[in-house]
Write an enzyme that holds these catalytic residues in place. Sequence first.
Site, PDB file in Angstrom:
ATOM      1  N   ASP A  47       0.861  -1.226  -0.041  1.00 25.76           N
ATOM      2  CA  ASP A  47       0.028   0.174   0.042  1.00 25.76           C
ATOM      3  C   ASP A  47       0.927   1.259   0.053  1.00 25.76           C
ATOM      4  OD1 ASP A  47      -2.335  -1.565   0.089  1.00 25.76           O
ATOM      5  OD2 ASP A  47      -2.617  -1.456   1.955  1.00 25.76           O
ATOM      6  N   ARG A  68      -5.030   6.512  -1.544  1.00 26.76           N
ATOM      7  CA  ARG A  68      -3.498   6.762  -1.427  1.00 26.76           C
ATOM      8  C   ARG A  68      -2.818   7.669  -2.440  1.00 26.76           C
ATOM      9  NH1 ARG A  68      -3.226   3.614   3.372  1.00 26.76           N
ATOM     10  NH2 ARG A  68      -4.185   1.656   3.294  1.00 26.76           N
TER      11      ARG A  68
HETATM   12  C1  S3P Z   1      -5.327  -5.758   3.435  1.00 24.37           C
HETATM   13  C2  S3P Z   1      -4.519  -6.453   2.586  1.00 24.37           C
HETATM   14  C3  S3P Z   1      -3.801  -5.873   1.270  1.00 24.37           C
HETATM   15  C4  S3P Z   1      -3.786  -4.349   1.486  1.00 24.37           C
HETATM   16  C5  S3P Z   1      -5.174  -3.692   1.827  1.00 24.37           C
HETATM   17  C6  S3P Z   1      -5.499  -4.420   3.226  1.00 24.37           C
HETATM   18  C7  S3P Z   1      -5.823  -6.325   4.836  1.00 24.37           C
HETATM   19  O1  S3P Z   1      -4.639  -6.254   0.349  1.00 24.37           O
HETATM   20  O2  S3P Z   1      -3.596  -3.833   0.053  1.00 24.37           O
HETATM   21  O3  S3P Z   1      -5.062  -2.281   1.813  1.00 24.37           O
HETATM   22  O4  S3P Z   1      -6.137  -5.446   5.420  1.00 24.37           O
HETATM   23  O5  S3P Z   1      -5.814  -7.754   4.798  1.00 24.37           O
HETATM   24  P1  S3P Z   1      -4.318  -7.624  -0.376  1.00 24.37           P
HETATM   25  O6  S3P Z   1      -4.758  -8.757   0.357  1.00 24.37           O
HETATM   26  O7  S3P Z   1      -5.215  -7.700  -1.796  1.00 24.37           O
HETATM   27  O8  S3P Z   1      -2.981  -7.758  -0.760  1.00 24.37           O
END
Ligand code: S3P
Length: 449
Positions: free
Chosen positions: A336, A409
């Site tokens: 992120d 973001r």
């Molecule tokens: C998150 C996992 C990530 C991240 C998202 C929050 C979470 O996504 O990018 O902002 O809280 O489990 P991905 O699982 O798609 O990588």
Amino acid sequence: MSASVITVETKENASQNLIIQRPPVGLSLQGRIRVPGDKSISHRALMLGALSQGETEIQGLLLGEDPRSTASCFQAMGAEISELNTELVRVKGIGLGNLREPVDVLNAGNSGTTLRLMLGILASHPGGFFTVTGDDSLRSRPMSRVVKPLQQMGAQIWGRKNNSLAPLAIAGVALKPIHYQSPIASAQVKSCVLLAGLMTEGQTTVTEPALSRDHSERMLRAFGAKLSVDPDTNSVTVTGPAQLYGQKVVVPGDISSAAFWLVAGAIVPDSNLVVENVGVNPTRTGILEALAMMGADIQLENQREVAGEPVADLRVRSVRLQSCTIEGDLIPRLIDEIPILAVAAVFAEGTTVIKDAEELRVKESDRIAVMAQQLSKMGAKVTELPDGMEITGGTSLVGTDVDSHTDHRIAMSLAIASLVASGTTTIQRAEAAAISYPDFTATLQQVCR
Ligand code: S3P
């Protein structure tokens, strides 16, 4: 020290322009600030609280729009959640398997975490019928990554494009346990399958190619689930059926929100800024490692553990940054933060390469394309790669009109870039920041004073 002029212009359609006029000389960022609660932990605290027996108390919840979506979905299924605030939120759980069938469509808004984690809970909830949707962005994001493992467990899910896009309809049934080898390192996929495993008799295991954030594992254990982790193979196993019991959760500051100030403090000359109370869980600190590779001066002060999560105050002082390569297993630990790392790279000497990050194309926006376009408009040298970007530092940025593409973001990354761009930058659709950081503009005004 001169102040930047920061104004917000609200349009008739409620979208906002954030206008940042950098002073010709003398801006530096100083002081001590706090960032809002961690988004991932906030979602999980609300969900596990709703699925527990007894009461859960949450301190430091993120009041962004994403956790609000989670709260309203679980309220619609019978959980009693007190008014959301940062001091203390009480969740009166209804216990696993006791969700009330909602009378309307559950709306996850912009939040992939809400929708994907909730799918695991709903699919394994025998007897319930549920429909789920989201906003324009969420309805275009791939859900097959969670629908497929759930279908292997026996789930009944229907949706557009071969059951891969929301809106989705789910008939909850008793599932069978599986060992899922996830092709991607994704905490949302891992958490969805583990949550489905809670109600499923036997051992449900998820193996991922690289370690993603482990907040679900930590919190599920704290709430009483039987969980085992094999760090050698990046595997987690949950044994069901489980019982969860309400807990006290203290949500640390979100390192993904702190990242904007860490980069701002590094690139705005003569800055010395402390971001207090930031979660530094090792599955999230890729940003600190990437900035260290770039030569940034960031100190962890007052390191401590709060309610099962490591926390520290982060002090950043400005320095000249160097380019680096960000790739491989580091990517899921800073996924992120790549938009704001791209901004750091614009101010680093040499060419920074970001690769193995194709996941960025299916976030709230296509973050590779959007960051490359918007930074290029400001004069940065950015080349899009299929799985990342190449950014050659050393060009001066010039303020102009840029657009968040409604991605929180991106909005905040462009705001930080504008602090080192000459003239005036207008960030269109900047209200998107409220998804994860409602007070972003207020804090920007505070540190630029
Ligand atoms: C998150 C996992 C990530 C991240 C998202 C929050 C979470 O996504 O990018 O902002 O809280 O489990 P991905 O699982 O798609 O990588």
